[in-house]
Write a protein that holds these residues in place. Sequence first.
Motif, short mmCIF file in Angstrom:
data_model
loop_
_atom_site.label_atom_id
_atom_site.label_comp_id
_atom_site.label_asym_id
_atom_site.label_seq_id
_atom_site.Cartn_x
_atom_site.Cartn_y
_atom_site.Cartn_z
N ASP A 96 14.69 -4.16 17.74
CA ASP A 96 14.52 -5.27 16.81
C ASP A 96 15.75 -5.46 15.92
OD1 ASP A 96 12.06 -6.10 17.64
OD2 ASP A 96 10.93 -4.96 16.15
N VAL A 97 16.24 -4.38 15.33
CA VAL A 97 17.37 -4.53 14.40
C VAL A 97 18.67 -4.83 15.16
CG1 VAL A 97 16.32 -3.14 12.60
CG2 VAL A 97 17.74 -2.02 14.31
N ASP A 100 18.46 -8.53 16.07
CA ASP A 100 18.72 -9.35 14.89
C ASP A 100 20.22 -9.43 14.61
OD1 ASP A 100 16.10 -9.92 14.42
OD2 ASP A 100 15.99 -8.96 12.45
N GLY A 125 17.62 -7.25 6.20
CA GLY A 125 16.62 -7.24 7.26
C GLY A 125 16.44 -5.85 7.85
N GLU A 129 13.07 -3.46 7.65
CA GLU A 129 12.39 -2.81 8.77
C GLU A 129 12.34 -1.30 8.57
OE1 GLU A 129 10.73 -4.67 10.87
OE2 GLU A 129 11.55 -6.33 9.69
N TYR A 144 4.16 -4.22 7.45
CA TYR A 144 4.71 -5.50 7.90
C TYR A 144 4.59 -6.57 6.81
CZ TYR A 144 4.61 -3.47 12.59
OH TYR A 144 4.83 -2.67 13.69
N LYS A 150 10.43 -10.09 10.25
CA LYS A 150 11.23 -10.42 11.43
C LYS A 150 10.97 -11.85 11.93
CE LYS A 150 9.80 -8.75 15.29
NZ LYS A 150 9.45 -7.81 16.38
N SER A 151 9.72 -12.25 12.00
CA SER A 151 9.39 -13.58 12.49
C SER A 151 9.90 -14.67 11.56
CB SER A 151 7.87 -13.70 12.68
OG SER A 151 7.40 -12.75 13.61
N ARG A 153 12.53 -14.42 9.57
CA ARG A 153 13.99 -14.52 9.76
C ARG A 153 14.30 -15.36 10.99
NH1 ARG A 153 13.57 -9.08 8.44
NH2 ARG A 153 13.84 -8.39 10.61
#
Length: 203
Positions: A96-97, A100, A125, A129, A144, A150-151, A153
Motif C-alpha cells: 500500500d505505501v 502510494d 500517508g 498507515e 482505519y 488510503k481510499s 487519498r
Amino acid sequence: MPTVYQLKSRFQDLLRPLCKKLATAGITANQVTLAALVLSIMEGAALWYFPGSALPFLLLPLILFLRMGLNAIDGMLAREHDQKSDLGAILNELGDVLADAALYLPFAALAFVSGELVVGLVVLGIIGEMTGVIGVQIGASRRYDGPFGKSDRAVLFGLCGFLIGLGVQSSILFLVLFAAGLLLSALTIWNRAKAALKERASA
C-alpha cells in the motif's frame, strides 16, 4: 469521522463473485497484492517519465479504481478462502505505501504543483498507515479511522490527475487541494492514535 473506506463492504459485495472465480482458478491473495503493486509502479513510471502527456493523468482515476478493486479482492481471498499468511500481511501493508509513493510522488515534479505539499502528503500517508498498524502492536485492532485514509487519498489524487489530464494547471487550485489533504492527513494520524489508545484502555 466519515471516510470513503466506509463504502468498502458494499464494494466487496460487488466483487465477491469475481473473487470466488479467482479462488477457483487458483489465484492467490499474494499474487493479487503483487499485481496491484506492479500496476501502480507502471502507472507511476508513466506519470514520472511523461509529465507532459495527458494520457497517463487521464488514466490515473481508472488505475486507482482498479488498484482499489485488487486490494479488496486480495483481502477477501485471504479472509474468505483461507489464504491468510504472515507474508500476505507484510505484502499488504508494504504494498500500500509503496504503491502510494509510486503513484503520487510524480506530482511533485510538475511545475504548477507544490512539490513540498505532495511529498508531505505521501509522508503523512505513510505515517497514517503506520499508526493504523501500531494499533495491533499495542493490543488494539488495525485502525482505519478517517477522515483521510488510503481510499480518500486515491480520490484526491485521482481528481487532480484527471484535471491535469484535461489541461488544468491552476497553481492555486492544486495548492488548496493538497493543503487540505495535508491537514486531513494529520488529523487522521491523530484520530487513529486516539482511537487505538481508547480501544486498548477499554479492553
